[in-house]
Design a protein around this motif. Structure first.
Motif, PDB file in Angstrom:
ATOM      1  N   HIS A   5       8.853  -3.774  19.200  1.00 15.04           N
ATOM      2  CA  HIS A   5       7.530  -4.071  19.610  1.00 15.04           C
ATOM      3  C   HIS A   5       7.246  -5.469  19.911  1.00 15.04           C
ATOM      4  N   ASN A   6       6.997  -6.016  21.060  1.00 14.78           N
ATOM      5  CA  ASN A   6       6.781  -7.438  20.941  1.00 14.78           C
ATOM      6  C   ASN A   6       7.704  -8.299  20.215  1.00 14.78           C
ATOM      7  N   ASP A   7       8.985  -8.051  19.964  1.00 15.49           N
ATOM      8  CA  ASP A   7       9.800  -8.804  19.257  1.00 15.49           C
ATOM      9  C   ASP A   7       9.450  -9.178  17.776  1.00 15.49           C
ATOM     10  N   ASP A   8       8.262  -8.225  17.372  1.00 15.71           N
ATOM     11  CA  ASP A   8       7.789  -8.363  16.041  1.00 15.71           C
ATOM     12  C   ASP A   8       8.041  -7.204  15.087  1.00 15.71           C
ATOM     13  N   TYR A   9       8.150  -6.053  15.467  1.00 15.47           N
ATOM     14  CA  TYR A   9       8.403  -4.755  14.688  1.00 15.47           C
ATOM     15  C   TYR A   9       9.313  -4.068  15.292  1.00 15.47           C
ATOM     16  N   THR A  10      10.354  -3.285  14.437  1.00 18.32           N
ATOM     17  CA  THR A  10      11.356  -2.771  14.983  1.00 18.32           C
ATOM     18  C   THR A  10      11.296  -1.093  14.013  1.00 18.32           C
ATOM     19  N   LEU A  11      11.594  -0.217  14.766  1.00 20.86           N
ATOM     20  CA  LEU A  11      11.333   1.069  14.131  1.00 20.86           C
ATOM     21  C   LEU A  11      12.695   1.754  14.881  1.00 20.86           C
ATOM     22  N   THR A  12      13.357   2.543  13.581  1.00 22.40           N
ATOM     23  CA  THR A  12      14.564   3.071  13.829  1.00 22.40           C
ATOM     24  C   THR A  12      14.416   4.640  13.021  1.00 22.40           C
ATOM     25  N   THR A  13      15.066   5.585  13.592  1.00 19.27           N
ATOM     26  CA  THR A  13      15.089   6.846  13.185  1.00 19.27           C
ATOM     27  C   THR A  13      16.325   7.489  13.910  1.00 19.27           C
ATOM     28  N   LYS A  14      16.739   8.515  13.354  1.00 15.49           N
ATOM     29  CA  LYS A  14      17.793   9.315  13.870  1.00 15.49           C
ATOM     30  C   LYS A  14      17.498  10.136  15.004  1.00 15.49           C
ATOM     31  N   TYR A  15      16.328  10.632  15.270  1.00 13.94           N
ATOM     32  CA  TYR A  15      16.009  11.399  16.447  1.00 13.94           C
ATOM     33  C   TYR A  15      14.310  11.361  16.610  1.00 13.94           C
ATOM     34  N   LEU A  16      13.746  11.617  17.787  1.00 17.42           N
ATOM     35  CA  LEU A  16      12.247  11.879  17.953  1.00 17.42           C
ATOM     36  C   LEU A  16      12.166  13.123  18.877  1.00 17.42           C
ATOM     37  N   ASP A  17      11.702  14.057  18.443  1.00 21.69           N
ATOM     38  CA  ASP A  17      11.101  15.229  19.323  1.00 21.69           C
ATOM     39  C   ASP A  17       9.603  14.809  20.259  1.00 21.69           C
ATOM     40  N   PHE A  18       9.416  15.235  21.284  1.00 16.30           N
ATOM     41  CA  PHE A  18       8.312  14.681  22.040  1.00 16.30           C
ATOM     42  C   PHE A  18       7.922  15.868  22.689  1.00 16.30           C
ATOM     43  N   ASP A  19       6.506  16.144  22.628  1.00 12.81           N
ATOM     44  CA  ASP A  19       5.758  17.204  23.400  1.00 12.81           C
ATOM     45  C   ASP A  19       4.568  16.591  24.147  1.00 12.81           C
ATOM     46  N   PHE A  20       4.840  16.343  25.499  1.00 13.19           N
ATOM     47  CA  PHE A  20       3.907  15.291  26.184  1.00 13.19           C
ATOM     48  C   PHE A  20       2.513  16.201  26.504  1.00 13.19           C
ATOM     49  N   GLN A  21       2.473  17.784  26.719  1.00  7.26           N
ATOM     50  CA  GLN A  21       1.371  18.448  26.849  1.00  7.26           C
ATOM     51  C   GLN A  21       0.307  18.359  25.713  1.00  7.26           C
ATOM     52  N   LYS A  22       1.093  18.470  24.443  1.00  3.80           N
ATOM     53  CA  LYS A  22       0.298  18.330  23.134  1.00  3.80           C
ATOM     54  C   LYS A  22      -0.030  16.887  22.832  1.00  3.80           C
ATOM     55  N   GLY A  23       0.711  15.982  23.324  1.00  2.63           N
ATOM     56  CA  GLY A  23       0.658  14.550  22.901  1.00  2.63           C
ATOM     57  C   GLY A  23       1.120  14.270  21.629  1.00  2.63           C
ATOM     58  N   LEU A  24       2.395  14.669  21.217  1.00  6.64           N
ATOM     59  CA  LEU A  24       2.887  14.800  20.000  1.00  6.64           C
ATOM     60  C   LEU A  24       4.160  13.925  20.040  1.00  6.64           C
ATOM     61  N   THR A  25       4.608  13.257  18.965  1.00  9.11           N
ATOM     62  CA  THR A  25       6.009  12.781  18.813  1.00  9.11           C
ATOM     63  C   THR A  25       6.238  12.910  17.479  1.00  9.11           C
ATOM     64  N   THR A  26       7.203  13.531  17.077  1.00  9.78           N
ATOM     65  CA  THR A  26       7.662  13.898  15.745  1.00  9.78           C
ATOM     66  C   THR A  26       9.191  13.998  15.357  1.00  9.78           C
ATOM     67  N   THR A  27       9.282  13.835  14.089  1.00 10.19           N
ATOM     68  CA  THR A  27      10.745  13.839  13.464  1.00 10.19           C
ATOM     69  C   THR A  27      10.611  14.210  11.958  1.00 10.19           C
ATOM     70  N   SER A  28      11.660  14.772  11.390  1.00 12.21           N
ATOM     71  CA  SER A  28      11.771  15.232  10.198  1.00 12.21           C
ATOM     72  C   SER A  28      12.798  14.272   9.541  1.00 12.21           C
ATOM     73  N   ALA A  29      13.473  13.272  10.073  1.00 13.75           N
ATOM     74  CA  ALA A  29      14.469  12.453   9.652  1.00 13.75           C
ATOM     75  C   ALA A  29      13.570  11.303   8.956  1.00 13.75           C
ATOM     76  N   PRO A  30      14.538  10.176   8.073  1.00 14.12           N
ATOM     77  CA  PRO A  30      13.931   9.343   7.711  1.00 14.12           C
ATOM     78  C   PRO A  30      13.735   8.215   8.541  1.00 14.12           C
ATOM     79  N   VAL A  31      12.631   7.466   8.384  1.00 11.59           N
ATOM     80  CA  VAL A  31      12.021   6.419   9.236  1.00 11.59           C
ATOM     81  C   VAL A  31      11.865   5.103   8.548  1.00 11.59           C
TER      82      VAL A  31
END
Length: 261
Positions: free
Chosen positions: A103-129
């Motif tokens: 994000h804007n070369d300021d913050y970095t997010l890493t995780t093994k995977y992300l699940d997304f559901d666009f109709q519900k507006g959700l992004t989720t993972t059970s992995a370490p973040v």
């Protein structure tokens, strides 16, 4: 903002740049594909992939070696990379693996995977973040980003550090919540925050910022606030960073440090 961007990255594509392709029995394989979306005639996001596999008998698209960017508003750029991903174009759900978001070369997010559901507006993972930036390092397990409610939650095992004008503060809690509209954070369950001049333990800890610096923290439930050689025991206490001052909302039990105390 980092997590919210994941929702926009993987929306159902609106435009497809004509790629080279090879046909198989069950799928069409696209080489060097690019998907992009427009807002008022301006491209505001795009996704590139080395390969894209579109199944003929089911609404599934698979992509490999992905990267792209999203521009939610002027002056803000969110970039991402992923090793591979898949999407159900009818249900608008899917998964992206080995995710790295900048994000804007300021913050970095890493995780093994992300699940997304666009109709519900959700992004989720059970992995370490892990989230890392110039002032913040945050680690935890599990994530729920709700774009409709504009909230981001780290589900458990939250630890990290935050930089303020007064110094570096360590924090920990069972869960972490970020309310984007109010620019407010919540450490919930066995919450702790400590620095050179202050330490607090409590059940819930609200952190208020002006977008850059911490303004105050509001501790609630079995509060133990240590500051300037004294300890305040209460059900609620507020610490103002600008004044380096504790303000209890109820009569408290305070005592100066003594030998053996």
């Amino acid at each position: 903002s980092l997590i919210l961007a994941g929702y926009f990255f993987f929306r159902k594509p609106e435009k497809i740049v004509p790629p080279s392709l090879a046909e198989g029995k069950a799928a069409i394989v696209f080489k060097d594909v690019k998907y992009s979306g427009e807002k008022k005639g301006i491209i505001d996001w795009e996704i590139r992939a080395k390969t894209g596999r579109k199944y003929i008998d089911k609404p599934i698209v698979e992509m490999e070696q992905m990267d792209g960017q999203y521009k939610p508003k002027a002056g803000m750029i969110v970039r991402f990379k992923g090793s591979k991903g898949s999407m159900n174009t009818e249900q608008e759900t899917g998964t992206v693996e080995d995710v790295r978001i900048i994000h804007n070369d300021d913050y970095t997010l890493t995780t093994k995977y992300l699940d997304f559901d666009f109709q519900k507006g959700l992004t989720t993972t059970s992995a370490p973040v892990t989230i890392k930036g110039s002032r913040l390092t945050l680690m935890g397990v599990g994530l729920i980003a709700n774009t409709k409610e504009e909230t981001i939650k780290i589900a458990k095992n939250v630890t990290g550090f935050v930089e303020a004008k007064q110094g570096k503060y360590r924090f920990a809690a069972d869960t972490f919540m970020y309310y984007m509209k109010e620019n407010r954070y919540l450490l919930d369950g066995n919450a702790m925050m400590s620095g050179e001049d202050m330490k607090v333990t409590c059940s819930r800890l609200y952190i208020y910022t002006d977008g850059e610096e911490i303004e105050k923290i509001d501790a609630r439930g079995k509060v133990r606030m240590y500051s300037k050689g004294s300890v305040a025991k209460n059900e609620q206490a507020v610490y103002h960073f600008k004044d380096n001052k504790v303000a209890s909302t109820e009569p408290s039990k305070s005592e100066k440090n003594r030998s053996g105390a």
